[in-house]
Design a protein around this motif. Structure first.
Motif, PDB file in Angstrom:
ATOM      1  N   LEU A 125       0.432   3.109   3.227  1.00  0.00           N
ATOM      2  CA  LEU A 125      -0.762   3.533   3.948  1.00  0.00           C
ATOM      3  C   LEU A 125      -1.231   4.904   3.455  1.00  0.00           C
ATOM      4  O   LEU A 125      -2.441   5.147   3.328  1.00  0.00           O
ATOM      5  CB  LEU A 125      -0.484   3.565   5.449  1.00  0.00           C
ATOM      6  CG  LEU A 125      -0.272   2.187   6.095  1.00  0.00           C
ATOM      7  CD1 LEU A 125       0.279   2.336   7.509  1.00  0.00           C
ATOM      8  CD2 LEU A 125      -1.569   1.380   6.105  1.00  0.00           C
ATOM      9  N   ALA A 126      -0.283   5.804   3.169  1.00  0.00           N
ATOM     10  CA  ALA A 126      -0.648   7.119   2.635  1.00  0.00           C
ATOM     11  C   ALA A 126      -1.279   6.983   1.254  1.00  0.00           C
ATOM     12  O   ALA A 126      -2.250   7.683   0.924  1.00  0.00           O
ATOM     13  CB  ALA A 126       0.599   8.014   2.570  1.00  0.00           C
ATOM     14  N   ALA A 127      -0.747   6.073   0.449  1.00  0.00           N
ATOM     15  CA  ALA A 127      -1.311   5.846  -0.884  1.00  0.00           C
ATOM     16  C   ALA A 127      -2.725   5.290  -0.777  1.00  0.00           C
ATOM     17  O   ALA A 127      -3.609   5.640  -1.578  1.00  0.00           O
ATOM     18  CB  ALA A 127      -0.414   4.886  -1.675  1.00  0.00           C
ATOM     19  N   SER A 128      -2.956   4.438   0.230  1.00  0.00           N
ATOM     20  CA  SER A 128      -4.301   3.904   0.453  1.00  0.00           C
ATOM     21  C   SER A 128      -5.276   5.021   0.787  1.00  0.00           C
ATOM     22  O   SER A 128      -6.401   5.066   0.263  1.00  0.00           O
ATOM     23  CB  SER A 128      -4.287   2.878   1.593  1.00  0.00           C
ATOM     24  OG  SER A 128      -3.555   1.734   1.248  1.00  0.00           O
ATOM     25  N   GLU A 129      -4.855   5.937   1.663  1.00  0.00           N
ATOM     26  CA  GLU A 129      -5.701   7.077   2.040  1.00  0.00           C
ATOM     27  C   GLU A 129      -6.049   7.914   0.816  1.00  0.00           C
ATOM     28  O   GLU A 129      -7.208   8.316   0.621  1.00  0.00           O
ATOM     29  CB  GLU A 129      -4.976   7.945   3.072  1.00  0.00           C
ATOM     30  CG  GLU A 129      -4.914   7.355   4.470  1.00  0.00           C
ATOM     31  CD  GLU A 129      -6.219   7.523   5.246  1.00  0.00           C
ATOM     32  OE1 GLU A 129      -7.217   7.977   4.655  1.00  0.00           O
ATOM     33  OE2 GLU A 129      -6.238   7.178   6.438  1.00  0.00           O
ATOM     34  N   ALA A 130      -5.046   8.151  -0.031  1.00  0.00           N
ATOM     35  CA  ALA A 130      -5.277   8.963  -1.225  1.00  0.00           C
ATOM     36  C   ALA A 130      -6.238   8.277  -2.187  1.00  0.00           C
ATOM     37  O   ALA A 130      -7.125   8.921  -2.770  1.00  0.00           O
ATOM     38  CB  ALA A 130      -3.939   9.250  -1.923  1.00  0.00           C
ATOM     39  N   HIS A 190      -4.958  -2.438   8.648  1.00  0.00           N
ATOM     40  CA  HIS A 190      -3.543  -2.283   8.284  1.00  0.00           C
ATOM     41  C   HIS A 190      -2.854  -1.276   9.214  1.00  0.00           C
ATOM     42  O   HIS A 190      -1.709  -1.502   9.651  1.00  0.00           O
ATOM     43  CB  HIS A 190      -3.410  -1.793   6.839  1.00  0.00           C
ATOM     44  CG  HIS A 190      -3.704  -2.844   5.820  1.00  0.00           C
ATOM     45  ND1 HIS A 190      -3.762  -2.579   4.466  1.00  0.00           N
ATOM     46  CD2 HIS A 190      -3.971  -4.170   5.947  1.00  0.00           C
ATOM     47  CE1 HIS A 190      -4.030  -3.691   3.812  1.00  0.00           C
ATOM     48  NE2 HIS A 190      -4.176  -4.664   4.682  1.00  0.00           N
ATOM     49  N   LEU A 191      -3.542  -0.180   9.498  1.00  0.00           N
ATOM     50  CA  LEU A 191      -2.972   0.828  10.408  1.00  0.00           C
ATOM     51  C   LEU A 191      -2.677   0.225  11.777  1.00  0.00           C
ATOM     52  O   LEU A 191      -1.609   0.477  12.360  1.00  0.00           O
ATOM     53  CB  LEU A 191      -3.946   2.006  10.568  1.00  0.00           C
ATOM     54  CG  LEU A 191      -3.968   3.059   9.450  1.00  0.00           C
ATOM     55  CD1 LEU A 191      -5.130   4.017   9.680  1.00  0.00           C
ATOM     56  CD2 LEU A 191      -2.644   3.829   9.434  1.00  0.00           C
TER      57      LEU A 191
END
Length: 248
Positions: A125-130, A190-191
């Protein structure tokens, strides 16, 4: 090994473009070796792989024929990867099976997910945000998120089965996630799924996953008509040349 995979891909596209019917005889090992300019041993190995996937069948003293029974799911993934279009029926049925599997997977994940699974989901999820912050598509992260949910069932066979569906959609997902709005919507869904799994709330997680997957039907039906986009070093034109004509 990569050369052998390339040969398998070339054979698949060759057979597809020549439009052989189930049970129809195809060129012999010798003829294919000459056509693709490789040894008969390499052709024999590639054909053995296609036989295992139920693409072809060999008949003693008769030759090589297109298989009469339906090809394996792995073969469908291979077709998609080399740019051979799937039938509308194959698409619809794969969507249906993916939905059944992933709703079951998220229910089991609520019961079985470990701290390692949660750590990997957070990282995805963090990679998606980035990626979104950099204006990049999240097709790889989408695949990783869904497969990690399945991995959280702690059932390796289940994970391997669902992986096949994602192999069938690699190029088309890249097109789908070129739209930043779709990236953001998918990420937010997803979140919500992640939070439900973290709470071990199976009913909510299943409902969220069901709603999330509804979009799959529309984009599959739209993109399947366009064909797989060419990738780096695409060899389709060369393979089309090899497929010219119908004579054995």
């Amino acid at each position: 090994m990569s050369e052998q995979k390339d040969l398998v891909s070339q054979l698949v596209l060759f057979l597809h473009l020549r439009k052989y019917e189930p049970g129809e005889r195809v060129p012999s090992e010798r003829e294919m070796a000459e056509r693709f300019q490789v040894s008969r041993g390499h052709i024999r190995e590639a054909l053995a792989f296609l036989e295992a996937l139920r693409v072809i069948e060999r008949r003693a003293k008769s030759g090589i024929f297109m298989a009469r029974e339906a090809a394996s799911v792995e073969a469908l993934a291979l077709y998609a990867q080399v740019g051979a279009p799937l039938t509308a029926e194959d698409v619809q049925q794969s969507i249906e099976m993916r939905k059944i599997h992933e709703i079951t997977a998220v229910r089991l994940a609520c019961e079985r997910a470990t701290l390692d699974n949660f750590d990997r989901l957070r990282a995805i999820l963090a990679a998606s945000e980035a990626k979104m912050a950099a204006g990049q598509p999240i097709n790889e992260e989408d695949r990783a998120f869904h497969l990690e949910i399945v991995r959280a069932t702690q059932n390796s066979i289940f994970h391997r089965i669902v992986q096949v569906y994602y192999l069938m959609t690699v190029d088309r997902l890249r097109i789908y996630f070129n739209d930043p709005a779709r990236c953001r919507t998918s990420h937010e869904e997803h979140l919500a799924i992640f939070q439900a799994v973290a709470r071990r709330d199976a009913m909510t997680a299943m409902n969220l996953m069901s709603e999330h997957l509804k979009g799959a039907n529309s984009y599959w039906q739209d993109l399947i008509g366009r064909g797989a986009p060419p990738g780096p070093g695409d060899q389709t034109e060369a393979w089309l040349a090899l497929a010219t004509g119908r004579s054995h």
